[in-house]
Write an enzyme that holds these catalytic residues in place. Sequence first.
Site, short mmCIF file in Angstrom:
data_model
loop_
_atom_site.label_atom_id
_atom_site.label_comp_id
_atom_site.label_asym_id
_atom_site.label_seq_id
_atom_site.Cartn_x
_atom_site.Cartn_y
_atom_site.Cartn_z
N TYR A 1 0.99 -1.23 0.17
CA TYR A 1 -0.01 0.11 0.01
C TYR A 1 0.84 1.36 0.16
O TYR A 1 0.31 2.36 -0.30
CB TYR A 1 -0.91 0.00 1.12
CG TYR A 1 -2.00 -0.96 1.16
CD1 TYR A 1 -2.31 -1.71 0.15
CD2 TYR A 1 -2.77 -1.22 2.17
CE1 TYR A 1 -3.37 -2.71 0.19
CE2 TYR A 1 -3.95 -2.07 2.28
CZ TYR A 1 -4.06 -2.79 1.08
OH TYR A 1 -5.19 -3.88 1.11
N LYS B 1 3.19 -15.17 2.73
CA LYS B 1 3.17 -16.12 1.31
C LYS B 1 4.36 -16.50 0.66
O LYS B 1 4.96 -16.19 -0.35
CB LYS B 1 2.20 -15.18 0.22
CG LYS B 1 2.02 -15.92 -0.97
CD LYS B 1 0.91 -16.97 -0.97
CE LYS B 1 0.58 -17.90 -1.88
NZ LYS B 1 -0.19 -18.96 -1.95
N ASP C 1 -3.35 -18.04 2.09
CA ASP C 1 -4.47 -18.62 1.60
C ASP C 1 -5.00 -19.73 2.65
O ASP C 1 -6.29 -19.90 2.87
CB ASP C 1 -4.33 -19.30 0.36
CG ASP C 1 -2.97 -19.83 0.05
OD1 ASP C 1 -2.10 -19.94 0.99
OD2 ASP C 1 -2.48 -20.63 -0.72
N ASP D 1 -5.11 -6.59 5.93
CA ASP D 1 -6.27 -5.79 5.58
C ASP D 1 -7.71 -6.80 5.20
O ASP D 1 -8.79 -6.65 5.91
CB ASP D 1 -5.85 -5.03 4.41
CG ASP D 1 -7.25 -3.93 3.83
OD1 ASP D 1 -8.35 -3.79 4.69
OD2 ASP D 1 -7.13 -3.39 2.87
N ASP E 1 -11.04 -8.11 7.94
CA ASP E 1 -12.11 -8.05 7.67
C ASP E 1 -13.06 -9.45 7.59
O ASP E 1 -14.08 -9.51 8.03
CB ASP E 1 -12.56 -7.30 6.28
CG ASP E 1 -12.65 -5.96 6.40
OD1 ASP E 1 -12.15 -5.22 7.64
OD2 ASP E 1 -13.01 -5.13 5.45
#
Length: 354
Positions: free
Chosen positions: A140, A190, A222, A246, A250
């Site tokens: 980001y 990852k 994942d 992020d 959620d």
Amino acid sequence: MKKIVVIPGDGIGKEITDSAVVVLKKIDDKFKLNLQFKYHDAGGTAYDKFGVPLPDETLNACKEADAVLFGAVGGTKWDNVKADLRPERAILGLRKGLGLYANLRPVKVADALTKNSPLKPELVTGVDLVIVRELVGGIYFGDRCESEIKDGVERAWDLENYSVPEVERIAKLAFETSKIRRGKLTSVDKANVLATSRLWRRTVTKLANDYADIELNHLYVDNCAMQLAVNPKQFDVIVTGNLFGDILSDEAAVIGGSIGLMPSASIGELTSLYEPIHGSAPDIAGKGIANPMGTILSAAMLLRYSLHAEEAAQTIESAVYKTLDDGFRTADIYSDDFKKVGTDEVTQAICERL
Ligand code: NAD
């Protein structure tokens, strides 16, 4: 004297921060914390008064405060305001101005609310986890290109970038958080694909030498996303980078059954900021029906992380869960057989149980 800056913001922000301050004042009487509250503007309310969403005066007051309690900002009233003056810009300004490098989102499913979760009650009963997300680095904040033509083909790119000190800082906070909880830390990356993830994993593993009594494991993102849906109870503390955090935070938040209940902390170098995860809910603002529990639980986090008043924090959390056990429900979590109450009544009920 512990200085707390309160920023109600817009929409239901005033109602929910008022509730949290009532609870904090009551807990102050009990634990003699010597809290002092100072109110400042941000968001659309600040834009209307001063022409900017984050006045310097607000940011400076936050920098000098022991902690910041934030409601929410935004609303349709400011839909046509220029992008860099929109109410939500206040949040980015605070993150940057206060160096808020970590976002902590606990997810605890109250026994009384297991039926509100989209997951089966037997899966969510007893869930009590916290996601520690790196907030100021990663993709980001990396370099990006909106559009370039290469070999006659248009492409865009965003650069993921993490340094060892950035990973160490967030990992240290996660280890410390595990220490005051159940001593289990899951680092999510990852590393089978990304170089930044391999650096992340190496750095976290090395730091684990300083925390012999914390049980550390690593998961690919994942797999973690899947595990949160099939067996969320296995987690205590999860630490991860900005992008993965992020998305996972959620996903984890919906397990709790209502966004009105979910608190958060953004930990900073200068001070830390505490706010519910929901927005300003303009559709119910001013009606006295907003659920203040997410903000009240954020106030409990403020006591825990900024004032190191663990017993006071736990007293608030227990009072909130007891209020739910006793059947009090605001409209967002109401169903038949319960007592439907507004913001003030539920606040009163929590205070009686402190
Ligand atoms: P929202 O979270 O404000 O509302 C989503 C839905 O949840 C609405 O139906 C609302 O009534 C309900 N809800 C939210 N909080 C509740 C509470 N405490 N009690 C009961 N019901 C609650 O999200 P939105 O509608 O997408 O956004 C509204 C505004 O908030 C927008 O301007 C958005 O940009 C802003 N926003 C601000 C923040 C923040 O300040 N940190 C975060 C998210 C969104």
